[in-house]
Design an enzyme around this catalytic site. Sequence first.
Site, PDB file in Angstrom:
ATOM      1  N   ASN A  84      -5.176  -1.289  -6.088  1.00  0.00           N
ATOM      2  CA  ASN A  84      -4.661  -1.133  -7.125  1.00  0.00           C
ATOM      3  C   ASN A  84      -3.680  -0.523  -7.870  1.00  0.00           C
ATOM      4  OD1 ASN A  84      -0.997  -0.897  -5.825  1.00  0.00           O
ATOM      5  ND2 ASN A  84      -1.104  -2.359  -7.169  1.00  0.00           N
TER       6      ASN A  84
ATOM      7  N   GLU B 153      -1.206   8.397 -14.413  1.00  0.00           N
ATOM      8  CA  GLU B 153      -1.856   8.066 -12.476  1.00  0.00           C
ATOM      9  C   GLU B 153      -2.195   9.282 -11.538  1.00  0.00           C
ATOM     10  OE1 GLU B 153       2.011   6.861 -11.210  1.00  0.00           O
ATOM     11  OE2 GLU B 153       1.760   4.609 -11.390  1.00  0.00           O
TER      12      GLU B 153
ATOM     13  N   ARG C 139       6.803  -4.585   9.229  1.00  0.00           N
ATOM     14  CA  ARG C 139       5.718  -6.009   8.451  1.00  0.00           C
ATOM     15  C   ARG C 139       5.427  -6.813   9.600  1.00  0.00           C
ATOM     16  NH1 ARG C 139       7.368  -8.676   3.204  1.00  0.00           N
ATOM     17  NH2 ARG C 139       9.472  -7.552   3.197  1.00  0.00           N
TER      18      ARG C 139
ATOM     19  N   ILE D 106       0.515  -8.200   1.248  1.00  0.00           N
ATOM     20  CA  ILE D 106      -1.071  -7.729   1.832  1.00  0.00           C
ATOM     21  C   ILE D 106      -1.496  -9.128   2.356  1.00  0.00           C
ATOM     22  CG2 ILE D 106      -3.768  -6.848   1.985  1.00  0.00           C
ATOM     23  CD1 ILE D 106      -1.163  -4.170   1.056  1.00  0.00           C
TER      24      ILE D 106
ATOM     25  N   HIS E  16      -0.771  -0.239 -10.582  1.00  0.00           N
ATOM     26  CA  HIS E  16       0.306  -0.815 -11.149  1.00  0.00           C
ATOM     27  C   HIS E  16       0.607  -0.084 -12.904  1.00  0.00           C
ATOM     28  CE1 HIS E  16       3.387  -3.855 -11.816  1.00  0.00           C
ATOM     29  NE2 HIS E  16       3.394  -4.228 -12.992  1.00  0.00           N
TER      30      HIS E  16
HETATM   31  C1  GRF Z   1       3.785   4.382  -8.468  1.00  0.00           C
HETATM   32  O1  GRF Z   1       4.289   4.357 -10.033  1.00  0.00           O
HETATM   33  C2  GRF Z   1       2.702   3.359  -8.330  1.00  0.00           C
HETATM   34  O2  GRF Z   1       2.113   3.248 -10.025  1.00  0.00           O
HETATM   35  C3  GRF Z   1       3.602   2.331  -7.908  1.00  0.00           C
HETATM   36  O3  GRF Z   1       4.270   2.400  -7.407  1.00  0.00           O
HETATM   37  C4  GRF Z   1       4.295   4.116  -7.620  1.00  0.00           C
HETATM   38  C5  GRF Z   1       4.592   5.295  -6.603  1.00  0.00           C
HETATM   39  O4  GRF Z   1       4.228   6.163  -6.825  1.00  0.00           O
HETATM   40  N1  GRF Z   1       2.513   0.995  -7.439  1.00  0.00           N
HETATM   41  P1  GRF Z   1       4.463   8.171  -5.508  1.00  0.00           P
HETATM   42  O5  GRF Z   1       4.546   7.103  -4.108  1.00  0.00           O
HETATM   43  O6  GRF Z   1       2.505   8.025  -5.467  1.00  0.00           O
HETATM   44  O7  GRF Z   1       4.588   8.809  -5.904  1.00  0.00           O
END
Ligand code: GRF
Length: 187
Positions: A101, A173, A58, A87, A103
């Site tokens: 990003n 995701e 960091r 960040i 979320h």
């Molecule tokens: C994901 O759930 C994302 O939405 C959040 O952090 C998590 C990362 O998971 N920002 P991984 O390390 O990609 O499995």
Amino acid sequence: MKRLAILASGSGSNAEKIMEYFKDSQKATISLVASNKADAFVLERARKFGVPTFTFTRKEMDAGLLLNKLQEEKIDWVILAGFLLKIPEDLIRAFPDHMVNIHPALLPKYGGKGMYGHHVHEAVKAAGDTETGITIHLVNEHYDEGKIIFQAATSLTEEDTPDTIAQKVHALEHRYFPEVIDSLMEK
Ligand code: GRF
């Protein structure tokens, strides 16, 4: 060919899907995977794909070492995929509208300080919501408040637990993040 850097602090399942998706791309290449955790499994995943890695503390990030590295590597886009540090503003300003990003909730719900990982899914469960989802957004100095680029939702039932919610969200995701990044490469 756009050069992308992925910042991640943990397991990196999203980073893996992104590296897989772009491995033969003519549009963009994953030039770097960087982490603030020297033992983060995302680094192992990067090595499997032959993607260079970079680790930093960091303090080093706040001193500008990460920004220097991204500039040295001529990075065009910074992808945050489970990156848990705030960040620095100079880093955000160096990538205007080119830092993304993901979320694990439908922002603006369940965003902001402390809302990451399982805390999000526990809050969704506690609220008895009948749906949750993902939000992919640009990063500005107010973090979870950057311009929303994409959202996808999944329905929930009373039987869902924070763990099953996490599984449903991760599936969204992995399904959408690489394609959404690809769609941004036109810019
Ligand atoms: C994901 O759930 C994302 O939405 C959040 O952090 C998590 C990362 O998971 N920002 P991984 O390390 O990609 O499995």
